[in-house]
Design a protein around this motif. Sequence first.
Motif, PDB file in Angstrom:
ATOM      1  N   UNK A  97       0.840  -1.197   0.000  1.00 54.37           N
ATOM      2  CA  UNK A  97       0.000   0.000   0.000  1.00 54.37           C
ATOM      3  C   UNK A  97       0.876   1.248   0.000  1.00 54.37           C
ATOM      4  N   UNK A  98       2.120   1.071  -0.411  1.00 53.03           N
ATOM      5  CA  UNK A  98       3.058   2.192  -0.381  1.00 53.03           C
ATOM      6  C   UNK A  98       2.603   3.313  -1.311  1.00 53.03           C
ATOM      7  N   UNK A  99       1.988   2.941  -2.427  1.00 51.81           N
ATOM      8  CA  UNK A  99       1.595   3.998  -3.362  1.00 51.81           C
ATOM      9  C   UNK A  99       0.603   4.975  -2.730  1.00 51.81           C
ATOM     10  N   UNK A 100      -0.510   4.533  -2.236  1.00 56.59           N
ATOM     11  CA  UNK A 100      -1.389   5.557  -1.655  1.00 56.59           C
ATOM     12  C   UNK A 100      -0.900   6.106  -0.313  1.00 56.59           C
ATOM     13  N   UNK A 101      -0.210   5.293   0.491  1.00 53.64           N
ATOM     14  CA  UNK A 101      -0.031   5.704   1.899  1.00 53.64           C
ATOM     15  C   UNK A 101       1.416   5.858   2.354  1.00 53.64           C
ATOM     16  N   UNK A 102       2.379   5.589   1.490  1.00 54.28           N
ATOM     17  CA  UNK A 102       3.769   5.853   1.872  1.00 54.28           C
ATOM     18  C   UNK A 102       4.464   4.711   2.581  1.00 54.28           C
ATOM     19  N   UNK A 103       5.563   5.057   3.246  1.00 51.44           N
ATOM     20  CA  UNK A 103       6.364   4.064   3.974  1.00 51.44           C
ATOM     21  C   UNK A 103       5.560   3.428   5.108  1.00 51.44           C
ATOM     22  N   UNK A 104       5.889   2.200   5.441  1.00 55.77           N
ATOM     23  CA  UNK A 104       5.231   1.578   6.582  1.00 55.77           C
ATOM     24  C   UNK A 104       5.502   2.363   7.862  1.00 55.77           C
ATOM     25  N   UNK A 105       6.680   2.944   7.926  1.00 56.02           N
ATOM     26  CA  UNK A 105       6.992   3.716   9.132  1.00 56.02           C
ATOM     27  C   UNK A 105       6.189   5.019   9.191  1.00 56.02           C
ATOM     28  N   UNK A 106       5.564   5.387   8.071  1.00 60.80           N
ATOM     29  CA  UNK A 106       4.627   6.518   8.117  1.00 60.80           C
ATOM     30  C   UNK A 106       3.274   6.091   8.678  1.00 60.80           C
ATOM     31  N   UNK A 107       3.116   4.793   8.864  1.00 59.98           N
ATOM     32  CA  UNK A 107       1.811   4.279   9.303  1.00 59.98           C
ATOM     33  C   UNK A 107       1.801   3.970  10.795  1.00 59.98           C
ATOM     34  N   UNK A 108       2.876   4.382  11.480  1.00 57.44           N
ATOM     35  CA  UNK A 108       2.946   4.088  12.911  1.00 57.44           C
ATOM     36  C   UNK A 108       1.975   4.984  13.674  1.00 57.44           C
ATOM     37  N   UNK A 109       1.244   4.341  14.579  1.00 56.32           N
ATOM     38  CA  UNK A 109       0.293   5.056  15.423  1.00 56.32           C
ATOM     39  C   UNK A 109       0.753   5.116  16.866  1.00 56.32           C
ATOM     40  N   UNK A 110       1.865   4.469  17.127  1.00 54.57           N
ATOM     41  CA  UNK A 110       2.349   4.437  18.501  1.00 54.57           C
ATOM     42  C   UNK A 110       3.373   3.342  18.643  1.00 54.57           C
ATOM     43  N   UNK A 111       4.290   3.564  19.577  1.00 52.52           N
ATOM     44  CA  UNK A 111       5.369   2.592  19.779  1.00 52.52           C
ATOM     45  C   UNK A 111       5.595   2.380  21.253  1.00 52.52           C
ATOM     46  N   UNK A 112       5.987   1.147  21.564  1.00 56.57           N
ATOM     47  CA  UNK A 112       6.554   0.891  22.884  1.00 56.57           C
ATOM     48  C   UNK A 112       7.988   0.448  22.636  1.00 56.57           C
ATOM     49  N   UNK A 113       8.907   1.089  23.337  1.00 57.24           N
ATOM     50  CA  UNK A 113      10.324   0.827  23.090  1.00 57.24           C
ATOM     51  C   UNK A 113      11.035   0.598  24.406  1.00 57.24           C
ATOM     52  N   UNK A 114      11.929  -0.376  24.426  1.00 58.25           N
ATOM     53  CA  UNK A 114      12.808  -0.517  25.583  1.00 58.25           C
ATOM     54  C   UNK A 114      14.130   0.153  25.228  1.00 58.25           C
ATOM     55  N   UNK A 115      14.522   1.113  26.061  1.00 56.93           N
ATOM     56  CA  UNK A 115      15.768   1.836  25.811  1.00 56.93           C
ATOM     57  C   UNK A 115      16.961   0.949  26.177  1.00 56.93           C
ATOM     58  N   UNK A 116      18.117   1.267  25.617  1.00 58.29           N
ATOM     59  CA  UNK A 116      19.299   0.448  25.907  1.00 58.29           C
ATOM     60  C   UNK A 116      19.598   0.358  27.405  1.00 58.29           C
ATOM     61  N   UNK A 117      19.135   1.329  28.156  1.00 60.09           N
ATOM     62  CA  UNK A 117      19.382   1.304  29.596  1.00 60.09           C
ATOM     63  C   UNK A 117      18.243   0.626  30.359  1.00 60.09           C
ATOM     64  N   UNK A 118      17.263   0.084  29.629  1.00 61.45           N
ATOM     65  CA  UNK A 118      16.257  -0.753  30.263  1.00 61.45           C
ATOM     66  C   UNK A 118      14.909  -0.105  30.523  1.00 61.45           C
ATOM     67  N   UNK A 119      14.803   1.223  30.361  1.00 55.14           N
ATOM     68  CA  UNK A 119      13.496   1.847  30.606  1.00 55.14           C
ATOM     69  C   UNK A 119      12.559   1.568  29.431  1.00 55.14           C
ATOM     70  N   UNK A 120      11.250   1.509  29.760  1.00 59.79           N
ATOM     71  CA  UNK A 120      10.252   1.366  28.697  1.00 59.79           C
ATOM     72  C   UNK A 120       9.667   2.737  28.397  1.00 59.79           C
ATOM     73  N   UNK A 121       9.604   3.101  27.129  1.00 58.45           N
ATOM     74  CA  UNK A 121       8.973   4.357  26.743  1.00 58.45           C
ATOM     75  C   UNK A 121       7.846   4.072  25.772  1.00 58.45           C
ATOM     76  N   UNK A 122       6.794   4.858  25.877  1.00 56.89           N
ATOM     77  CA  UNK A 122       5.713   4.754  24.897  1.00 56.89           C
ATOM     78  C   UNK A 122       5.560   6.074  24.176  1.00 56.89           C
ATOM     79  N   UNK A 123       5.277   5.993  22.904  1.00 58.11           N
ATOM     80  CA  UNK A 123       5.149   7.188  22.084  1.00 58.11           C
ATOM     81  C   UNK A 123       3.812   7.185  21.365  1.00 58.11           C
ATOM     82  N   UNK A 124       3.273   8.390  21.195  1.00 58.37           N
ATOM     83  CA  UNK A 124       1.976   8.503  20.539  1.00 58.37           C
ATOM     84  C   UNK A 124       0.876   8.536  21.577  1.00 58.37           C
ATOM     85  N   UNK A 125      -0.358   8.362  21.130  1.00 60.90           N
ATOM     86  CA  UNK A 125      -1.492   8.497  22.044  1.00 60.90           C
ATOM     87  C   UNK A 125      -1.396   7.512  23.193  1.00 60.90           C
TER      88      UNK A 125
END
Lengths: 259, 393, 452, 349
Positions: free
Chosen positions: C152-180
Motif C-alpha cells: 500500500x506504499x503507493x497511496x499511503x507511503x512508507x510503513x513507518x509513516x503508518x505508525x500510530x504508537x510505539x513501545x520501546x525498551x531503551x538500551x538502559x532498560x526503561x520502557x517508553x511509549x510514544x503517541x497516544x
Amino acid sequence: MDIIACIKRIPDTSEADTIKIDPSQMSIEKGSLVFKINDWDEYALETAVQLKERTGGSLIAVTVGPKEWDDVLRRALAMGADRAIRVDQDMVAADCHSVAIVLAALTRSLPYDLVLCGAQSEDFGCGQLGVMVAEMLGVPHAALVVGLQEEEGKVRVDRELEAGILESYTIELPALLTIQTGINRPRYISLGGIKRAMKKELQVMSPGELGLTAEMLAPQVKLERLEFPPRGKEAVLIPGTPEESAEHLASILQSAGIF
Amino acid sequence: MTLAEYKYADTIHRCFRCGYCKFPVNWMDVNNCPAYARFRMETYSCGGRLWLTKAWLSNEIDWSEHLAQILYSCTACKNCEEKCPLRFNVDIFNMIQAARAEMVERGLVPAAVKEFLENVQRHGNPYGNAREGRGEWSQETGIEQYQGQDYLYYVGCVGSYDTRAQQTARTLGKVLLRSGVSFGVLGSEENCDGNEVNALGEETLFEMLAEENVRKFKDLGVTNIVTLSPHSYNAFKNDYAKYDGSFPVLHYTQLLRDLITDGKLDVSGGMNARVTYHDPCFLGRWNGEYDAPRQVLSAIPGIELVEMEKNRESTLCCGGGGGNFYTDFLGGSENSPARIRVREAATTGASVLAVACPNCMTMLEDAVKAEGLEDKLVVKDVSEIVGEVCGIG
Amino acid sequence: MSSVYESLVEIVGGEHVSTQAEELYIYSFDLGTTEPHRPDYAVAPRTTEEIQEILRLANREKVPVAPLGGGLSLAGLALPLKGGISLDLKRMDTILEVNEKSRYVVVECGVSQGQLTSYLERHHPTLMHSEPGAPPMATIAGNMAIHGQGDLAHPYGFNSDMVNGLEVVLPTGEVCRFGSCSVSTQWYTNHPLPDVGLFLGWAGTTGIITRVSMKLFPHKSIVGAGQFVVKDENLIPEIIHKITHTEMVHDLVAYSQAIPPFSSGLHHLTINLSADSEKELAFKMELIFDDTLGHYIRSGDGGYLGFNRGLQRPQVSKTSDWRKGGGFEYVGSIMPVETYPDCYRRGREISEKHGIPYTVLGRVIGMSHAMMFSWTYAFNRADPETMDQAREALHETDDLVLELDGAIWKPGTYGQKLVMERMDPNTLNLMKKVKQLLDPNGIMNPGNWEVS
Amino acid sequence: MFELKFDANICLSCGNCDCLTRCQYMDIDRETAKTEITKIASGEDSFVLHDCVTCYACEEYCPMGNHPFYLIVERQEELDIPPLPKPLIERGIQTGIPFRGEPEIFEAKEPALCMGVFSDLMYLIQGKLFDEFSVISEDPRKMFHYFCQLMYLHYARTSVIKERLPGIIETIAKHGAREIVFFHDECYGTYDSYCSAVGIEVPFKPVHLFEYLYNKLNELRDEIQPLNMKVAYQRPCSSRLSPDKHHFVRDIFDLIGAQSVDREYVDETALCCGGTIQGQRREGSRLRSADVQERNIEDMVNAGTEVCVFNCPACYNTMAGMVSRRGIRPVYMSDLCRLAIGEEPAGWR
C-alpha cells in the motif's frame, strides 16, 4: 595402544516377567529370550574404541563361550574392534574363576597394553572376573573406573567411591581396568555396521590351544538351583489428584519414620 | 561421509531459510513446524536443521548430542514440504533422514534413539517388550489368527503394546468382526513395520524388517492388508514395493468408509457429540488421505463435525512422528506440539477429539491430561467412535 | 561470561538461552552475503519485562545486543557484528488489538507479516495492512526499524509513516511509549505530541521496539493486478506519473529482469486495483487501462497484458533459488521516480559485468513522491565465487545509488559508511549525540550506524 | 524458406468468400470481401489486415482449404501491420526461448502423448484414460523445447514460426514415436495443418486428443456413468485448424451422457475467449474483448449451461474465473471424461 576388551553375552532381561526358570532349576528358559552384550562390557568396549580412535594401536574383543556367542563379537567388531577371538568353551554359569583362567591365558598370547572388562555382569553380577584376570596376569588394575585419560606409558583413571566421591590414580601400563557404566555413552551399533563387520576376522580357539586342560578348568563353584526371590508385600497404589496422593505419600513416609 | 558424498549435496544448500516451512497453509502463525513450535529457536526450524546438517557434513561444526537432538526433533510431519515453494521441497525430509542415517552409521544417535533402535533390533518393537506378548491385546475378542482370510489386520507396535492403543486395536477388531469382514491378525508373529526405523535413519534395519515382513506376508498368502496405524500404512504402501512387496493396503478408516457405504456397517444408531478430527501426518500429508476419516464421522447421525483452524494440509502434528512418541524430544513443555494441539481442539467447543492413529492417540491423550482438559475433551479413535455407535465397548 | 549466561537463564528460562555451538552457528548468519558473525548467546525473550532485564544486564556488563526479527533484511543488519547477544524476538508474537472503526492494529514486535495478513483476512476482512514484498516471516517491528514499505506504499507511503504508537525498551532498560498510548489507553495516533521518534529507521541501534500500533486500510472485496508492458524505459516515469494521477491504484511496481526471457529488456508495470463492486472495478479499469494508457497502446509503445483477479498475499518468492543456490541479496534505494531509466540501465550493466542475470524493480511510494528501486543479485550458496561476485555487485550498486543522488535503503555496513560520508555533518553529529544519550555504553546493535 | 501454399486464383473463382463474409468481428459483404482478399493476396494493404482479431476462424470458413488466415498474418508481417503493440510482440517472441538447459531425449513408447508447452498441466492427464502413455515434455523447465510456436500467428510473426519450428519438430521426432497424441489442439493444428500449408515436413503422425479420448472412452464404455450435465464447449481458435476433428466434441459428449446446450455461439459461430483481443493495438480492444466475453457467457447462461468445457489452457486462464462467477463450473475436457468413468478429476473446482 594395544587393547583387549573382554565381553560376555547375556539375556536381555529388560522385561523381567518374561524370565522363566526351566524345570531342572539349573537354568532359565532361553527359547524366547534375546541376547546382547553385557551392559558393563559395552561401556568397556566403547572406552576401548575411543582410546583406539585417539591413540591408534589394535583392539581385540575376546569372549569365552559357545558358538552362539559369536553374535556379540560381531557387534564388538561393528563397534570398532579390529578382530575378535572366541574361546570355544561352554562355561558353567557363575564360575568366574575358570573364565578368568581362560582369559588370562588368552591375553598372555596376545599383544596388549591395556585390558578392559566390564565391572560386572548383568546376569550373575559377581564383579570379580576382571580383578582375577589382573591378578593372574600380574598386572596392576583398577576397578569401577568412571574416567580415563591416557598419558605416556600410563593411564590416569577415576574410580567411583561411595557418595559420588572420585578417586584418581595413575597406573603404569600394562594394566587392567574394570569399567563402570556411565563412563561414556556407548555408540549405537547399526545393522549395516554389523553386516560390514562380517568381513572382519573372528577367530575361534579351543582351550587346548591355549594349553589349558579340563582339570585346570574344573569348576570351583557349583550351581545348586535357580529360583525367583520370594515376592515382597503387595505394592500400594495411592489414588487421587496429584496433590492428594502427594499428601498421602508424605504421611506414609512420615509414619514410617523416613522423614 | 563428507558433504560431497552426501546424497543431497547438490540441493541441501538451496534452503534460503525464508521460513515458509514454519507456517500452515493459511499463514496464521509460525508454529506449524512441531520442533520450532516447541523450542522457538532458529536451530529447530526446518531451515535450521538443513543448514546445520550441511555445516556438520562440511566440518563447520562438530557432532554433538545437541546437534543430534535437533535433527531427531523433526517429527517427519512434512509441513515443510507442504509449504516450501522450491523444487527441492519433495526431498526435505529425505535430507534429514539421510543425515540421520549418517549419524546411525557412525553410531552417533541420542540415547533415546539408540534405545528405540536396539529394542527393535532385539524385540521387534521400540518398547523392548517381549515378542511373545505382542498378540495379547486380542485375547478373548474372537479375533482370529491370520490364515488366508481376505484381510490381514496389521496392528503395529503401538497398537500391540501401548495399553491405551490396545483398546483401539481391540475395538477396531470387533467392529470388523461385526461388519462380517474376513480378516485375521498375526499376533505374536507380527513384527515391527519399520516406518519409524526408516524415519530414524536406520536403513539396514528397515530393509531387514521389510524383507522379513514381505516374506512372511507372501508365505501366508496375504492378499489385502488393513492397518490400524497410518505409519504402517505408509510403509506398506510406499516403501515395501522396493522389497518386492506390493500388497493392496488400506488404512482402516478407508475400509470403514467403504463398509458404511456398502451398507455392511450400520452406524445409524448415531451419537450426539461435537467432534473435531485431527489428521495424522502419515495419513494426511504423506498419503493425501484427508477424506476417509471425515466421511466415516460424517456418516454417523448426530455427530457434528467441526474443524480446527489447522486442518488437513495445515494440521499441526501431534509431535509423535519419527519415533518421537518414544524418544520424546518435544515433550515437557506447554509448547509441546500435542499440548498446543489439544488447546486448539478445545477452542472448537468439541467434546471429542477424534484421531485415526495410535501414536496421535497416546500423544494427545497425555496432552489432554497435562492441560487439565479431561472434563472438556475426550480423545477417541475414529474406530472407537464407530464402535460406540455400534454398541461395541 | 558464565555469570551473564546464568543471569540470562534466570530472566528467560534455560530453554530460551543457548551458548551451544549449534545455536551460535545458526544465529551467526543472515540470508545474504554478509560474512558470519558469531554471537556469544542466543536469547529468545517472551515479554517486554524480560527484554528490560536483558538490556539492563547487557548495559551493566557491556554486552552487545543485536535484535532479530524475521532475519530477512539480508544486509547483515540483524547480525551480532560485535558478538554478544543475538536477541530473537519472534516469541513476542501476540496480536494485541484490532480497532475496526479507527483502523489500527497493535502487535507485539515478533508478529510476522504473514500472521497479520492471515489474521485480518480471517477476522477483519475489510481491513488490510501494507505488506512488504519480503517473505511472510518478516516481522512488523523489524520492518519499521528499517523504514520498510509494502503493497500500500503507493497511496499511503512508507510503513513507518503508518505508525500510530510505539513501545520501546531503551538500551538502559526503561520502557517508553510514544503517541497516544503515552497519554491514554488507546493507540490510535502517533501525533500530536512533541516528536521524539528516534527508533524508526535506526535498525535497532537506539532501542528495541516491543510494541507497534499500525494503521490499517480498507480492503475491498475484489482485488487484482493488471499488467502493462513497455519496451522503452524512458516512458516509465511519465506512465507512473499518469497512473498515480488517477489515485485509483494500490500498488504500482515496474520491473525488468533477464530471466525468464520474456521479461528481458522489457518493463512490466504491475498495477494493483481493488473494488467493492463490478461497477467500481469496470470504472477503474477503464480509467486506467483505456483512458490513461490507451494512448500508448494505440501508438504501439505499450501493451495491456490483462487483469488477474485475486492477489497472492502474503507473496511467495522463489528468488532465492534462481541459481539453484539458496541465496540472493539486493540493494534497495529510495530514489526520485524519474531516475528509473538510469537505475535500470546502470544496474543492468553492473549485473552483466558480474555475470549475474539482471533483476531490477521500482515500487512507487506515495503519489510518485519517491520509489524504492532495487537491484537483486542471486548467488549460489555452495559456490563462494558467486557470493563474491554478488558482494562486489552489491557494493558497486551502493556506490551507484549515491552517484544517482539516491539514498540507500537499509544499507549494510558498507553502504552505511558511504551514506555517512555524504551526510550533512551537523545531522551526523546530532545522530552521534542521540546515540550517546540513549545508549551510553554502545550496546545496541553495534557496528551499525556508528558515527565515528 | 518455407512458402505458404496460397492460390489467389482460387479466391478469384470463389463464389462466397466465406472467409471474410462470415467473420464475426468484421461486417463485410461479398463484394468487399472479394476485393479485399484479392488485395491481400497481391500484397496490398487492406483494412482487414488492421481490423483482424486473429481468431483463426477464416481458416475453417474457407471451403477451398486456401489458408486465408495464414495469408492474412503473413501479410500483416510483410506490411508491418502488427496486430499487437510492439512490446507485447517482443515479449511473446521471447517467451518461447528455452532457458533451462537441454531436454532429456528418451525413447518414447507408443502410444505417446506430447504436452507441448503445458507441462505444468500434467495433472490433467491422470487416470485410466492416460495411464498407458509415454509422455513427451513432462518437465516444465524444458517445455519450450516442445513449443509448437503457432501462437505467433496472433503476433503476425510467421517468420518466427518458420524459423523455430523445424528444430522443435526435430526434438519431438528424436523421441522416436511414429504417432503422437497432442495435448493441445494448437500443436495438432501445427503439425497437421500449418506444416503442410507451408511445406514443413513432419516425420510423425499427429493425433488429436479428442479423437484419442473418444476411442479410449469407447474401450471403457462399460465404466461410463452418464453425467447428465448441461455443457457448453469453449471452442479455442486453434480448433479452426482441424475442423474435421471438431465432431469429436459432440461425439464425446454423447458418449458420456453430457448434454450440449442449445446456444447461439457454437461450432462455426463460436466466440473467441478474448485473451488475444484484449491486448490488441486497435482502439478499444480491451472493451471489445470484454464485450465478446460478456456475449459469450451470457449466451451460455441463457442456454442453461452447468459446465463450461475447455480444451485450451489459454481460454481456460482467460475465462474460467468469469464463467465460475456466473455459476458455471469450468472444466477441461479430459477431466470431464475422467469424471464420466468414475474418477475424481484433478482440476475439478
